[in-house]
Scaffold this motif. Structure first.
Motif, PDB file in Angstrom:
ATOM      1  N   GLY A 204       1.005  -1.383  -0.197  1.00 59.15           N
ATOM      2  CA  GLY A 204      -0.243  -0.260   0.173  1.00 59.15           C
ATOM      3  C   GLY A 204       0.793   1.265  -0.043  1.00 59.15           C
ATOM      4  N   LYS A 205       2.160   1.621  -0.386  1.00 61.80           N
ATOM      5  CA  LYS A 205       2.902   2.155  -1.147  1.00 61.80           C
ATOM      6  C   LYS A 205       2.400   3.808  -1.419  1.00 61.80           C
ATOM      7  CE  LYS A 205       5.513   1.608  -4.513  1.00 61.80           C
ATOM      8  NZ  LYS A 205       4.862   2.757  -5.125  1.00 61.80           N
ATOM      9  N   PRO A 206       2.238   4.327  -0.797  1.00 64.66           N
ATOM     10  CA  PRO A 206       3.468   5.056   0.828  1.00 64.66           C
ATOM     11  C   PRO A 206       2.592   5.149   2.073  1.00 64.66           C
ATOM     12  CG  PRO A 206       2.669   7.257   0.110  1.00 64.66           C
ATOM     13  CD  PRO A 206       2.045   5.807  -0.812  1.00 64.66           C
ATOM     14  N   TRP A 207       1.394   4.907   1.873  1.00 66.40           N
ATOM     15  CA  TRP A 207       0.366   4.400   3.350  1.00 66.40           C
ATOM     16  C   TRP A 207       0.292   3.152   3.848  1.00 66.40           C
ATOM     17  CZ3 TRP A 207      -1.528   6.091  -2.001  1.00 66.40           C
ATOM     18  CH2 TRP A 207      -1.198   6.752  -1.916  1.00 66.40           C
ATOM     19  N   MET A 208       1.810   3.289   3.572  1.00 61.29           N
ATOM     20  CA  MET A 208       2.510   1.244   4.839  1.00 61.29           C
ATOM     21  C   MET A 208       1.690   1.305   6.153  1.00 61.29           C
ATOM     22  SD  MET A 208       4.951   2.752   3.012  1.00 61.29           S
ATOM     23  CE  MET A 208       5.847   2.604   3.917  1.00 61.29           C
ATOM     24  N   ASN A 209       1.208   2.784   7.220  1.00 61.29           N
ATOM     25  CA  ASN A 209       0.708   3.021   7.685  1.00 61.29           C
ATOM     26  C   ASN A 209      -0.991   2.147   8.089  1.00 61.29           C
ATOM     27  OD1 ASN A 209       0.361   3.549  11.167  1.00 61.29           O
ATOM     28  ND2 ASN A 209       1.045   5.073  10.935  1.00 61.29           N
ATOM     29  N   GLU A 210      -1.672   2.724   7.120  1.00 65.39           N
ATOM     30  CA  GLU A 210      -3.020   2.690   6.948  1.00 65.39           C
ATOM     31  C   GLU A 210      -3.621   1.288   6.360  1.00 65.39           C
ATOM     32  OE1 GLU A 210      -5.381   4.690   4.204  1.00 65.39           O
ATOM     33  OE2 GLU A 210      -4.332   6.467   4.600  1.00 65.39           O
ATOM     34  N   THR A 211      -2.282   0.591   5.899  1.00 66.59           N
ATOM     35  CA  THR A 211      -2.412  -0.786   5.666  1.00 66.59           C
ATOM     36  C   THR A 211      -2.238  -1.353   6.713  1.00 66.59           C
ATOM     37  OG1 THR A 211      -1.262  -0.424   3.086  1.00 66.59           O
ATOM     38  CG2 THR A 211      -1.256  -3.037   3.725  1.00 66.59           C
ATOM     39  N   VAL A 212      -1.227  -1.286   7.395  1.00 65.31           N
ATOM     40  CA  VAL A 212      -1.243  -1.750   8.796  1.00 65.31           C
ATOM     41  C   VAL A 212      -2.350  -1.877   9.094  1.00 65.31           C
ATOM     42  CG1 VAL A 212       0.292  -2.198  10.724  1.00 65.31           C
ATOM     43  CG2 VAL A 212       1.634  -2.479   8.940  1.00 65.31           C
ATOM     44  N   GLU A 213      -2.880  -0.863   9.726  1.00 64.48           N
ATOM     45  CA  GLU A 213      -3.924  -0.871  10.777  1.00 64.48           C
ATOM     46  C   GLU A 213      -5.454  -1.815  10.224  1.00 64.48           C
ATOM     47  OE1 GLU A 213      -4.831   0.835  13.299  1.00 64.48           O
ATOM     48  OE2 GLU A 213      -2.468   1.566  13.257  1.00 64.48           O
ATOM     49  N   LEU A 214      -5.253  -1.248   8.377  1.00 65.49           N
ATOM     50  CA  LEU A 214      -6.343  -2.420   7.549  1.00 65.49           C
ATOM     51  C   LEU A 214      -6.068  -3.554   7.997  1.00 65.49           C
ATOM     52  CD1 LEU A 214      -8.634  -2.036   5.432  1.00 65.49           C
ATOM     53  CD2 LEU A 214      -6.857  -2.797   3.641  1.00 65.49           C
ATOM     54  N   MET A 215      -4.708  -4.199   8.406  1.00 62.86           N
ATOM     55  CA  MET A 215      -3.765  -5.986   8.695  1.00 62.86           C
ATOM     56  C   MET A 215      -4.745  -5.962   9.863  1.00 62.86           C
ATOM     57  SD  MET A 215      -1.075  -5.457   6.357  1.00 62.86           S
ATOM     58  CE  MET A 215      -0.901  -7.481   7.338  1.00 62.86           C
ATOM     59  N   MET A 216      -4.275  -5.053  10.999  1.00 56.84           N
ATOM     60  CA  MET A 216      -5.094  -5.396  12.167  1.00 56.84           C
ATOM     61  C   MET A 216      -6.053  -5.484  12.155  1.00 56.84           C
ATOM     62  SD  MET A 216      -1.749  -2.435  13.950  1.00 56.84           S
ATOM     63  CE  MET A 216      -2.348  -2.860  15.893  1.00 56.84           C
ATOM     64  N   LYS A 217      -6.580  -4.903  11.887  1.00 51.78           N
ATOM     65  CA  LYS A 217      -8.604  -5.070  12.122  1.00 51.78           C
ATOM     66  C   LYS A 217      -8.950  -6.536  11.125  1.00 51.78           C
ATOM     67  CE  LYS A 217     -12.951  -2.462  11.329  1.00 51.78           C
ATOM     68  NZ  LYS A 217     -13.293  -2.788  10.296  1.00 51.78           N
ATOM     69  N   ASN A 218      -8.400  -6.083  10.443  1.00 57.50           N
ATOM     70  CA  ASN A 218      -8.946  -8.178   9.685  1.00 57.50           C
ATOM     71  C   ASN A 218      -8.199  -9.081   9.228  1.00 57.50           C
ATOM     72  OD1 ASN A 218     -11.817  -5.648   8.016  1.00 57.50           O
ATOM     73  ND2 ASN A 218     -10.453  -4.202   8.015  1.00 57.50           N
ATOM     74  N   ARG A 219      -8.618  -9.675   9.623  1.00 53.61           N
ATOM     75  CA  ARG A 219      -7.442 -11.107   9.304  1.00 53.61           C
ATOM     76  C   ARG A 219      -7.338 -11.867   8.006  1.00 53.61           C
ATOM     77  NH1 ARG A 219      -3.302 -11.799  12.691  1.00 53.61           N
ATOM     78  NH2 ARG A 219      -3.687 -14.127  12.019  1.00 53.61           N
ATOM     79  N   ASN A 220      -8.273 -11.623   6.927  1.00 57.50           N
ATOM     80  CA  ASN A 220      -8.390 -11.905   5.717  1.00 57.50           C
ATOM     81  C   ASN A 220      -7.742 -10.678   4.485  1.00 57.50           C
ATOM     82  OD1 ASN A 220     -10.440  -9.654   6.420  1.00 57.50           O
ATOM     83  ND2 ASN A 220     -11.594 -10.051   4.463  1.00 57.50           N
ATOM     84  N   VAL A 221      -7.156  -9.341   5.384  1.00 51.94           N
ATOM     85  CA  VAL A 221      -6.180  -8.117   4.561  1.00 51.94           C
ATOM     86  C   VAL A 221      -4.547  -9.464   4.321  1.00 51.94           C
ATOM     87  CG1 VAL A 221      -5.492  -6.382   4.459  1.00 51.94           C
ATOM     88  CG2 VAL A 221      -7.729  -6.900   5.144  1.00 51.94           C
ATOM     89  N   TYR A 222      -4.680  -9.081   3.589  1.00 52.65           N
ATOM     90  CA  TYR A 222      -2.928  -9.468   3.022  1.00 52.65           C
ATOM     91  C   TYR A 222      -1.746  -8.394   2.767  1.00 52.65           C
ATOM     92  CZ  TYR A 222      -3.670 -14.287   5.029  1.00 52.65           C
ATOM     93  OH  TYR A 222      -4.762 -15.107   5.934  1.00 52.65           O
TER      94      TYR A 222
END
Length: 282
Positions: free
Chosen positions: A185-203
């Motif tokens: 999700g560059k350059p939005w890696m913070n958003e990507t990690v938050e999305l992954m933390m919330k949703n176990r179906n996101v890689y």
């Protein structure tokens, strides 16, 4: 240098006539190579073998507004020639007529494992009805969704559709479907990690990022602190990058002299221990 075979989750094959003028011209401008490098099947095979890649994902892409169309049967034919060591990720453009129907045909005919779409390249909102038609088809077919939900190089791209956070609604409403975000999700890696933390179906894959040291370092630190490194996978984005060189650069992230280091064990785990089964049921 990788000391054993590894899996490359993000590689492309295409012929010059598949990529269109925007991709070709922009490649010359940015990296000095037409369409970011040669990617015919023969070159792909030679490169994977020379790099020590044991398994690889073959990723297609179709972008009508850029004149790019890598046919799904082109991906499928190469997949069948490498079915013991590859997965195939086709593509449709949701802005085009019958995209969901075309996806159903391609998956049933060629046994593709996923579909790649890109709101910021293809020019659609991730919550649009045409997008949802593709999501529903993927869910019915039991395949995963790969998103280029990241920055784009085309001057005519749509960064307003690129935020990884826009996929939270998709992840919530399609819990049984896995989502794989290209390029972390560059350059939005913070958003990507938050999305992954919330949703176990996101890689997410880390393709192209080893070249961008600060982005890769920052993204990995966020992933470590968010405890989501188990859902990060390595990708080279061949032919933009050579898989061996990309793997070398990725491993080197652990050698940076930083107050908060990236543990070598975490980097090696991502590179060596991500079987296709985490996305594709055996």
């Amino acid at each position: 240098m990788p000391d054993r075979p590894f899996t490359d989750w993000h590689t492309h094959i295409y012929l010059p006539e598949h990529v269109g003028p925007v991709w070709t011209d922009r490649g010359l401008e940015m990296v000095g190579r037409k369409a970011f490098g040669e990617a015919d099947p023969q070159t792909h095979t030679r490169t994977m073998e020379a790099a020590g890649v044991s398994r690889f994902a073959i990723v297609g892409l179709q972008i009508a507004n850029m004149g790019m169309h890598i046919p799904n049967d082109f991906i499928g034919t190469y997949l069948h020639a490498n079915k013991d060591r590859a997965i195939g990720i086709g593509s449709v453009d949701p802005t085009q007529p019958n995209a969901a129907g075309n996806l159903r045909v391609a998956v049933k005919e060629w046994g593709l494992h996923g579909v790649k779409i890109s709101p910021p390249y293809q020019g659609f909102h991730p919550h649009s009805e045409e997008a949802y038609a593709v999501y529903r088809a993927a869910a019915d077919l039991g395949i995963f969704l790969m998103f280029h939900q990241a920055s784009v190089f085309s001057p005519n791209g749509f960064h307003e559709y690129a935020s990884p956070s826009l996929l939270d609604k998709v992840a919530r409403e399609f819990r049984s479907t896995k989502l794989l975000l290209a390029h972390f999700g560059k350059p939005w890696m913070n958003e990507t990690v938050e999305l992954m933390m919330k949703n176990r179906n996101v890689y997410a894959d880390v393709s192209t990022l080893p070249l961008k040291t600060w982005q890769m370092y920052t993204g990995l630190r966020l992933a470590i602190e968010g405890r989501v490194t188990d859902r990060l996978v390595f990708g080279s984005d061949f032919p933009s990058f050579n898989p061996r060189s990309a793997a070398d650069d990725f491993l080197a992230i652990s050698e940076l002299a930083m107050p908060l280091p990236i543990p070598r064990a975490d980097v090696e785990d991502i590179l060596y221990n991500r079987p296709f089964e985490i996305m594709v049921p055996s």
